[in-house]
Design a protein around this motif. Structure first.
Motif, PDB file in Angstrom:
ATOM      1  N   TRP A 132       0.806  -1.221   0.000  1.00  0.00           N
ATOM      2  CA  TRP A 132       0.000   0.000   0.000  1.00  0.00           C
ATOM      3  C   TRP A 132       0.841   1.274   0.000  1.00  0.00           C
ATOM      4  O   TRP A 132       0.373   2.312  -0.479  1.00  0.00           O
ATOM      5  CB  TRP A 132      -0.979   0.000   1.158  1.00  0.00           C
ATOM      6  N   ASP A 189      -6.040  -2.072  -1.719  1.00  0.00           N
ATOM      7  CA  ASP A 189      -7.242  -2.761  -1.243  1.00  0.00           C
ATOM      8  C   ASP A 189      -8.309  -2.912  -2.324  1.00  0.00           C
ATOM      9  O   ASP A 189      -9.406  -3.383  -2.043  1.00  0.00           O
ATOM     10  CB  ASP A 189      -7.856  -2.005  -0.053  1.00  0.00           C
ATOM     11  N   ASN A 249      -1.752  -6.301  -5.088  1.00  0.00           N
ATOM     12  CA  ASN A 249      -2.577  -5.952  -3.930  1.00  0.00           C
ATOM     13  C   ASN A 249      -1.859  -6.239  -2.622  1.00  0.00           C
ATOM     14  O   ASN A 249      -0.768  -6.805  -2.601  1.00  0.00           O
ATOM     15  CB  ASN A 249      -3.902  -6.708  -3.961  1.00  0.00           C
ATOM     16  N   ASP A 300      -6.559  -6.517   2.520  1.00  0.00           N
ATOM     17  CA  ASP A 300      -7.899  -6.920   2.086  1.00  0.00           C
ATOM     18  C   ASP A 300      -7.966  -7.155   0.583  1.00  0.00           C
ATOM     19  O   ASP A 300      -8.777  -7.964   0.119  1.00  0.00           O
ATOM     20  CB  ASP A 300      -8.926  -5.857   2.499  1.00  0.00           C
ATOM     21  N   ASP A 354     -13.427  -1.136  -4.005  1.00  0.00           N
ATOM     22  CA  ASP A 354     -12.769  -1.845  -2.920  1.00  0.00           C
ATOM     23  C   ASP A 354     -13.159  -3.329  -2.949  1.00  0.00           C
ATOM     24  O   ASP A 354     -14.314  -3.679  -3.212  1.00  0.00           O
ATOM     25  CB  ASP A 354     -13.189  -1.212  -1.594  1.00  0.00           C
ATOM     26  N   SER A 378      -3.700  -2.632   5.189  1.00  0.00           N
ATOM     27  CA  SER A 378      -3.300  -1.433   4.456  1.00  0.00           C
ATOM     28  C   SER A 378      -3.788  -0.173   5.152  1.00  0.00           C
ATOM     29  O   SER A 378      -4.814  -0.196   5.845  1.00  0.00           O
ATOM     30  CB  SER A 378      -3.874  -1.474   3.035  1.00  0.00           C
TER      31      SER A 378
END
Length: 515
Positions: free
Chosen positions: A148, A155, A189, A192, A276, A394
């Motif tokens: 992140w 996310d 990613n 989450d 998201d 994140s």
């Protein structure tokens, strides 16, 4: 990473399942023909669900699609999208990138190789995928490419929509699917965003050996750490279903109230847009649970939840298609499928018919690798009970507090932009632009924070390799910070446009007071 591999491959050996959700045995046996039937159901389901939701994608943001609104379906829908809008199937051809790497280099192909093929592919990308592509092409390799602090979209839904392959090549072997997903999911990613893909892959893996969709939804969640937002959101949806299994809209409202405040994706913070993984994962689950095994109802409900309403029904239809098998997908939903099964997906050399066979081969290799065997025409699979992957989060300790327009342009004559933020972090949107017929170039900006050079950012005009945001930093000292952008050189006909800046603080904002 070696410890994680040991965790996945050896830490959770399996009780093995029969074909019902509440009894277990040591082995699960499945014929090669039935295994192929389920693999075909999974891949075909993705195309069916994606096609059905295609006309609605991100047109209903923060609102459900009313039942009075008809969504067309007939035998021409798939072939029309294949020919006229092949980018609709990005969630499928993204899967196929990783499938092709495994096919060419074997099941031990490293994540760095997957990352290079992904980054250099010809297809356009968005959000976490595009941010990761830029990172990889500029020397930031996984897992850092998805972290992140390097990827403001960490996310987002990206790996969730393209993780189907990991479950389809790991029948009944949930932890093997998680090991694949953990490595490849961190290409684009983190936290989450990775959990969304792990969860989808786990549902696929379980769908090979269970015929109870409620059990599949709940059991797969054991692959996700309980302290994560993703786990808690899906658990909320399961609880809503237990309390009232006949009203999916009630579950939708609960999800909307609690899980739609995006703090990461710069396109979604303080905006109705939401890509998201967590909220869109809830919509997959709402479709699967409230659809109650009915193929059409599952796809329709997942679509009508809104937001990413082609990818969510694609996941749901693929999981359910794996559970029931290709042969049992209703003819109404397969109409037109035969017209496209031999057509290669955009930017690939693979069609559905090719991936059916490739998927069978990979699944067979995974079965043997994980302790199973093939005797004649019958596979014996060592079933794995799901174990949670490690916890990571994140944007921890950060809260978005303001979004405002900067709106200045950097040009040959105006090569500097300055603004202030009051907080501990920021993300600045923007892009490089050029006049028609000029060649693509890579512009550069020096970013200064409080007078100190923070980075020299490369900003390509080529959309395929663009930097998704101009610059960002989540590690500033709380308080007033001065940000200056200085273009190193901008030829005539080129410019860098600044868009919105999002400010973050370590101090959680208070509730609004209405008078």
């Amino acid at each position: 990473m070696n410890q994680l591999k040991l965790f996945f491959f050896y830490g959770a050996i399996a009780l093995l399942s029969c074909n019902v959700g509440d009894t277990f045995a040591k082995d699960y046996k499945i014929s090669k023909g039935e295994l192929l039937n389920k693999i075909k159901g999974g891949w075909a389901g993705q195309v069916i669900g994606c096609t059905y939701g295609g006309p609605t994608e991100f047109k209903w943001n923060g609102t459900m699609i009313g039942e009075e609104i008809g969504i067309p379906w007939d035998g021409s829908r798939m072939s029309w999208y294949y020919k006229n809008s092949p980018g609709l199937y990005d969630d499928v051809y993204m899967d196929l990138t990783f499938v092709q790497v495994f096919d060419k280099y074997g099941l031990d192909a490293p994540d760095s190789l997957h990352a290079k093929y992904f980054a250099n592919a010809g297809y356009p990308l968005w959000h976490a995928n595009q941010a990761a592509r830029y990172n990889i092409l500029n020397g930031i390799m996984p897992p850092e490419s998805g972290h992140w602090k390097n990827n403001p979209h960490a996310d987002d839904i990206d790996f969730q929509i393209e993780a189907d392959f990991a479950g389809l090549m790991s029948p009944a072997m949930v932890n093997a699917a998680s090991e694949i997903g953990w490595r490849i999911g961190h290409i684009m990613n983190y936290g989450d965003g990775v959990y969304g893909g792990i969860y989808v892959a786990a549902m696929y893996a379980l769908a090979f050996v269970h015929n109870d969709i409620e059990f599949i939804v709940e059991e797969a969640l054991k692959s996700i750490p309980k302290q994560s937002n993703y786990y808690q959101c899906i658990a909320d949806m399961i609880q809503c279903y237990r309390e009232d299994p006949n009203d999916w809209k009630k579950a939708w409202f609960e999800a909307q109230k609690k899980w739609t405040s995006d703090i990461g994706c710069p396109d979604g913070v303080f905006m109705p847009f939401n890509i998201d993984a967590t909220i869109n994962g809830a919509y997959i689950v709402i479709g699967l649970l409230y659809g109650k095994g009915d193929y059409g109802a599952t796809i329709d409900i997942s679509t009508r939840c809104g937001y990413d309403s082609d990818c969510n029904p694609a996941n749901a239809a693929g999981i359910l298609g794996t559970m029931i098998g290709y042969d049992k997908i209703p003819a109404y939903w397969k109409q037109g499928l035969d017209k496209v099964e031999d057509l290669n997906f955009a930017h690939t050399e693979m069609s559905l018919n090719k991936v059916y066979e490739t998927g069978l081969r990979h699944a067979g290799e995974m079965i043997v690798r994980n302790g199973g065997r093939l005797d004649g025409d019958m596979f014996t699979i060592k079933y794995q009970q799901p174990e949670p992957v490690p916890f990571e989060k994140s944007f921890e300790g950060l809260y978005p507090v303001e979004r405002r327009r900067i709106g200045s342009s950097l040009t040959r004559k105006n090569r500097e932009v300055t603004f202030k933020i009051n907080g501990s972090g920021f993300v600045l949107g923007g892009r490089a632009m050029k006049n028609n017929n000029l060649p693509d170039v890579v512009l550069e900006i020096e970013v200064y924070i409080n007078g100190n050079l923070y980075e020299v950012a490369k900003i390509p005009t080529d959309n395929r390799v663009r930097r998704h945001e101009l610059t960002w930093n989540y590690d500033l000292k709380e308080g007033e910070n001065n940000i200056t952008l200085k273009a190193k050189e901008i030829p005539d006909g080129y410019r860098i446009e600044t868009q919105d800046v999002i400010e973050y603080s370590k101090n959680k904002p208070g509730k609004l007071i209405y008078y």
